[in-house]
Design a protein around this motif. Structure first.
Motif, short mmCIF file in Angstrom:
data_model
loop_
_atom_site.label_atom_id
_atom_site.label_comp_id
_atom_site.label_asym_id
_atom_site.label_seq_id
_atom_site.Cartn_x
_atom_site.Cartn_y
_atom_site.Cartn_z
N SER A 91 0.82 -1.22 0.00
CA SER A 91 0.00 0.00 0.00
C SER A 91 0.86 1.27 0.00
CB SER A 91 -0.94 0.00 1.21
OG SER A 91 -0.20 -0.02 2.43
N LYS A 92 2.17 1.09 -0.24
CA LYS A 92 3.12 2.19 -0.41
C LYS A 92 3.29 3.05 0.84
CE LYS A 92 2.38 2.34 -5.41
NZ LYS A 92 3.44 1.32 -5.59
N GLN A 93 3.07 2.45 2.00
CA GLN A 93 3.36 3.13 3.27
C GLN A 93 4.75 2.67 3.72
OE1 GLN A 93 -0.09 3.22 6.09
NE2 GLN A 93 -1.14 2.02 4.49
N PHE A 94 5.78 3.17 3.08
CA PHE A 94 7.10 2.58 3.18
C PHE A 94 7.75 2.76 4.56
CE2 PHE A 94 6.62 3.43 -1.44
CZ PHE A 94 6.58 2.11 -1.85
N ASP A 95 7.59 3.90 5.19
CA ASP A 95 8.18 4.09 6.51
C ASP A 95 7.54 3.15 7.53
OD1 ASP A 95 9.90 6.03 5.59
OD2 ASP A 95 8.63 7.72 6.20
N ALA A 96 6.21 3.05 7.50
CA ALA A 96 5.52 2.13 8.41
C ALA A 96 5.88 0.69 8.09
CB ALA A 96 4.01 2.34 8.32
N SER A 97 6.02 0.40 6.80
CA SER A 97 6.41 -0.94 6.37
C SER A 97 7.77 -1.31 6.93
CB SER A 97 6.43 -1.01 4.85
OG SER A 97 7.10 -2.17 4.40
N PHE A 98 8.74 -0.40 6.79
CA PHE A 98 10.09 -0.69 7.27
C PHE A 98 10.09 -0.90 8.78
CE2 PHE A 98 14.34 0.16 8.82
CZ PHE A 98 15.10 -0.65 7.98
#
Length: 666
Positions: free
Chosen positions: A362-369
């Motif tokens: 869902s392109k929430q990269f900071d939360a993903s990392f």
């Protein structure tokens, strides 16, 4: 400094035994002022918790257990200490949860089981009470030294656990519980050949010991010896063979032997009898995924989560489908579960990786990392991996196989059949395998464990006693890989022959077959000594793409270097260094295939690879995605699609978090 910390730890223990709490506190204060290592810090935090609890300072005791669990999230005794504190504070619910977790991470904690029995009795929880009573009876029935050995093993003190067990066996030869414990310790130490011999002996002496049978089957599964599992299970009495555990073992063995339809029938039969079996639903999902039935796999994984809503592996398996996309509602539900204090470390690790993938999609990269980072940190904290030891092991390969080792001689088994695809995981090896397995002369198999087993076998006393120069080695243990130089030509021939015979059950009728175990890059020296005509393909990928892909992947087994960005970067560099050495040793025998070159020029690279193997070009290899076969790796879905660049540059949205990789590769 080490002596000072060791002395202070001993002072604390003696003071606690003597009831001198002030002396224990003073020694602990001095200890925390020192630059102690992580192991010493964990021990000091545990002793601090004990000291505070005995002083009835329960709040500080719990703080110490919380700090300890931050270092060692699977430390059973830390949960037991917290349980004592909560019990003293009158919080039975928290105490029950803590004692339960203590027994999950260290089943040998008899007092935790006894505390649980008391709590379950008070609350009239008859089912839980029965389980606690069974566990108490089992652990009380073991000889005290063996129970203590299990306690040491579960707390990851393998050296002392082995010492205690061997001392007991000297006085009680062939005692089954001690034999099983020593085998379990061997498995954790990855001395698989010794563990296999112990369990084989135990079963021969005690054929009705179902625990020994289960341990043996589990080890055979770890070693990929699926044909032996099938033989063992089908030879059991019908009453035993039809149990869920034995049927699961048989079904998983069928998967390993490419008998997928039979495995699915067994799983479905178990679920028809009782659908409330999350582990069976999960295994069924894996079987469908292997066969390329994505929709059925997704449905099975969802059923696993339905029957076990906190089953982290079910969510990770969905995420690992790559094409599956979680809804916002599913993500929110997973986030809530990931924060549950009752969640096991294993489930939390799986949920963190699943959330990392869900938020990446869902392109929430900071939360993903953040979730990838948390999952990796939790996983790493449960392991005893050392990148320094791994780097040292790689240097030993260089020392054991000098550059002139590749000089021709009459050694090894001359079969041309095997094609080894080696390298880093997540480097495109499954794509190369799929391309080659599309050829009429090449069988695809899977990641075979046989070379690793043969390497382990060389360290056994039986093989050591047969080394070529008996005068030199009769009183000196020569470890692998250095022992390879002492093998006679006949021993090398027999080892190569054994590999060909052991892997026959995974092949069909093609003249060549693939062994896609990436870690075999460590053992190319051994491979070329016992199978001099084997083909070796080094699958290589851009380091940023490869290393970050490893960091995002929760592996089912092994690859312990992948749970830290710094570790995976160092491992990649060590891999490159060793492959440079192997290319010097065998300059004409190893083909390096860069993943990016395959993406740029698929027909050209296919022709190059087939020419290296010595088989004619076939168009089916270019149309590899149309090939129907079983695939057992995380890349199963991708290689059933036409060539694409979806995996390239996946690290770039995370660039600000990847300093550990950037500093080494840019």
């Amino acid at each position: 400094m080490a002596n000072t910390s060791t002395s202070l730890l001993q002072t604390v223990k003696q003071s606690l035994q003597q009831g001198r709490l002030d002396n224990a506190k003073a020694a602990l204060e001095q200890l925390f002022l020192l630059n102690i290592n992580e192991h010493e810090k964990a021990e000091a935090l545990y002793l601090s918790a004990v000291t505070c609890r005995l002083a009835k300072d329960f709040q500080h005791a719990i703080k110490h257990t919380d700090d300890l669990l931050g270092l060692r999230p699977d430390y059973g005794r830390a949960y037991q200490e917290a349980g004592y504190c909560y019990l003293a504070m009158g919080n039975q619910q928290a105490a029950s949860s803590a004692f339960f977790k203590a027994t999950q991470y260290n089943p040998a904690l008899l007092t935790s089981w006894q505390q649980l029995l008391t709590i379950y009795t008070q609350f009239n929880d008859h089912q839980a009470k029965d389980i606690a009573q069974q566990q108490i009876a089992y652990w009380q029935g073991l000889p005290a030294p063996i129970r203590g050995g299990y306690d040491l093993m579960y707390e990851n003190n393998l050296v002392d656990a082995e010492r205690v067990c061997r001392q007991f066996l000297q006085q009680h030869k062939h005692q089954p519980d001690a034999m099983m414990l020593l085998a379990e310790i061997g498995i954790q130490m990855k001395v698989y050949h010794d563990a296999e011999f112990l369990l084989e002996s135990c079963i021969a002496l005690y054929p009705d010991n179902q625990r020994a049978v289960s341990l043996y089957l589990g080890l055979l599964a770890k070693l990929g010896k699926h044909d032996l599992i099938e033989h063992q299970v089908t030879a059991l009495p019908a009453t035993v063979q039809n149990s869920t555990a034995m049927q699961m073992a048989l079904a998983n063995a069928c998967l390993g032997l490419n008998k997928t339809e039979q495995a699915i029938r067994i799983f479905n039969s178990l679920l028809t009898a009782d659908p409330d079996k999350p582990a069976v639903w999960l295994a069924l999902g894996h079987a469908h995924k292997t066969a390329g039935a994505a929709e059925q796999a997704v449905e099975a994984y969802k059923q696993a989560a339905h029957y076990h809503p906190s089953f982290g592996d079910a969510y990770w398996s969905l995420a690992n489908m790559k094409s599956y996309r979680f809804t916002n509602e599913e993500i929110s539900r997973m986030q809530d579960r990931a924060e549950s204090p009752s969640l096991s470390v294993d489930d939390k690790v799986h949920l963190c990786f699943a959330l990392g993938k869900a938020l990446e999609d869902s392109k929430q990269f900071d939360a993903s990392f953040a979730y990838y980072e948390k999952g990796n940190a939790l996983k790493k904290a449960t392991l005893s991996f050392s990148i320094e030891r791994t780097e040292q092991a790689i240097l030993q390969q260089v020392d054991a196989f000098p550059v002139d080792v590749g000089a021709p001689s009459s050694k090894g088994f001359p079969a041309p059949d095997p094609i080894f695809i080696v390298g880093m995981p997540r480097a495109g090896s499954t794509l190369i395998e799929q391309i080659l397995a599309s050829h009429s002369d090449i069988d695809g198999t899977m990641e075979l464990h046989n070379i690793l087993a043969l390497a382990s076998q060389i360290n056994t006393p039986a093989m050591q006693s047969q080394l070529a120069d008996q005068k030199e080695t009769q009183s000196t243990f020569v470890p692998y890989p250095f022992a390879v130089a002492h093998l006679t030509h006949d021993q090398r021939y027999q080892l190569g022959k054994a590999y060909i015979e052991q892997t026959r059950c995974y092949r069909e009728q093609a003249p060549f077959f693939i062994d896609k175990m990436p870690n075999n890059f460590m053992h190319i020296g051994l491979i070329k000594q016992i199978l001099p005509n084997a083909k070796i393909i080094d699958a290589r990928r851009d380091p940023m793409d490869c290393c970050f892909s490893n960091f995002k992947q929760l592996f089912g087994e092994g690859q312990e270097f992948s749970y830290s960005l710094d570790d995976v970067a160092r491992y990649y560099q060590a891999y490159l260094s060793l492959m440079d050495h192997w290319h010097q040793c065998y300059p004409d025998d190893i083909l390096t295939v860069h993943h990016e070159d395959v993406l740029d020029d698929l027909p050209g690279q296919v022709a190059r690879i087939l020419d290296y193997i010595g088989v004619p070009f076939e168009e089916a290899c270019v149309a590899f995605h149309q090939t129907q076969r079983l695939i057992k790796t995380p890349s199963a879905e991708q290689v059933r699609q036409p060539i694409n660049r979806s995996g390239q540059g996946r690290w770039k949205p995370y660039a600000s978090h990847l300093d550990a990789l950037n500093k080494r590769f840019h």
